[in-house]
Write an enzyme that holds these catalytic residues in place. Structure first.
Site, short mmCIF file in Angstrom:
data_model
loop_
_atom_site.label_atom_id
_atom_site.label_comp_id
_atom_site.label_asym_id
_atom_site.label_seq_id
_atom_site.Cartn_x
_atom_site.Cartn_y
_atom_site.Cartn_z
CG LEU A 145 47.64 45.13 41.37
CD1 LEU A 145 46.46 46.06 41.62
CD2 LEU A 145 48.94 45.91 41.39
CG ASP A 146 51.69 41.89 46.48
OD1 ASP A 146 52.00 41.02 45.64
OD2 ASP A 146 52.52 42.64 47.02
CE LYS A 147 43.47 38.13 51.25
NZ LYS A 147 43.50 37.11 52.32
#
Length: 332
Positions: A145-147
């Site tokens: 998942l993106d940050k």
């Protein structure tokens, strides 16, 4: 064939990297080593693709194994991951997998100058057994998942579990549901965005629509719209980097707080004056993109039982919903 020489790194290709060139994949994975250096190592036979010497133009596919044999060039990279006592919200756990509710602002694995405070560091302190992962600095990590995207993330405890779960993602036999807040709304309450994505030629961090890119399909439902702000449910049929964010931006309803793709302060100022106070209140709830990986549903690859794992809405989502006429909109 695989030799008995020392192997410095072993990588297993995830679905999000399938279709890339071997040298491109290694350039983004091996931090601190230039693409030219990597191409030289490939030419010298230091890189094996599924047990055979690869070429820089080799195309990798989901599940491929890449062996990078020891080379002094890699000595400057961080080798030993440190466990860190970071709180983890465990949503599900059995002998094969653990599912966590990743908070916003947490990087999934080390890289790009980040060596601590990641989900991997937290996992090492909490979970006694993790798979080798797709790279030496990514034990257990099956997908990402993106940050600044929160929500459900599956981690594999064993190599067999990792392979099985990677196949579930690759075969698209998993339902991935996201919740988000967007500026504006598309013409249709329910629709599909079918636009291929590739790396941007102007910004290496970004993705963009490209006819030569990888297939990307996002389905959406507008659950509620109020004063120019939409509460949206998304279903990912593919799993490309930044997929929802790019698709929403291209179709004119960017994710709130996503300044990389047009959902920042400038977009807020384009909201109609009478609607702007409400839009501003919603926007102030978020210090990141308003995107949450709500649930994953799939057939357990070992027990054969249906599995549904859901992450509760984070506090910034709950704060935003207090301003809506329908605070239970994402649960409807």
């Amino acid at each position: 064939m695989i030799t008995n020489e020392k192997t410095d790194d072993v990588f297993y290709v995830n679905i999000s990297d399938s279709g890339e060139r071997l040298d491109v994949f290694l350039a983004k994975t091996l931090q601190g080593i230039s693409r030219a250096q990597i191409q030289k190592q490939i030419a010298d036979g230091a890189v094996l693709l599924n047990g055979k010497t690869g070429s820089k133009k080799s195309i990798i596919n989901t599940g491929d194994r890449i062996d990078v044999r020891f080379n002094p060039l890699y000595d400057n990279r961080v080798r030993h991951l440190q466990p860190q006592d970071i709180p983890l919200d465990i949503l599900y756990e059995d002998e094969y997998f653990v599912a966590v509710n990743k908070p916003p602002a947490m990087v999934v694995h080390p890289g790009s100058g980040v060596h601590e405070g990641t989900l991997v560091n937290a996992l090492l302190a909490r979970i006694s057994s993790l798979s080798d992962g797709s790279a030496s600095d990514r034990p257990g990590i099956v997908h990402r998942l993106d940050k600044d995207t929160s929500g459900v993330l599956i981690v594999a405890k064993t190599n067999s579990a990792h392979t099985a779960m990677a196949s579930v993602f690759a075969n698209r036999t998993i339902e991935k549901i996201y919740n988000g807040f967007c500026f504006g709304m598309p013409a249709e309450q329910h629709g599909k965005i079918d636009l291929p994505l590739d790396r941007s030629h102007t910004d290496p961090i970004k993705r963009s629509v490209s006819k030569n890119g990888k297939a990307a399909l996002t389905e959406y439902w507008i659950l509620h719209n109020q004063f120019g702000i939409s509460a949206v449910r998304f279903k990912l049929h593919t799993g490309r980097t930044h997929q929802i964010r790019v698709h929403c931006s291209v179709k004119g309803f960017p994710i709130i707080g996503d300044s990389l793709y047009g959902g920042g302060q400038e977009r807020l100022m384009r909201v109609a004056p009478l609607e702007r106070p409400f839009a501003s209140r919603i926007s102030k709830c978020f210090s990141r993109q308003a995107l949450h990986a709500r649930s994953l549903s799939f057939i357990h690859p070992f027990s054969g039982a249906p599995l549904h794992i859901e992450a509760p809405l984070p506090i910034d989502f709950k704060d935003a919903l207090l301003h809506f006429r329908n605070p239970d909109v994402f649960d409807s």
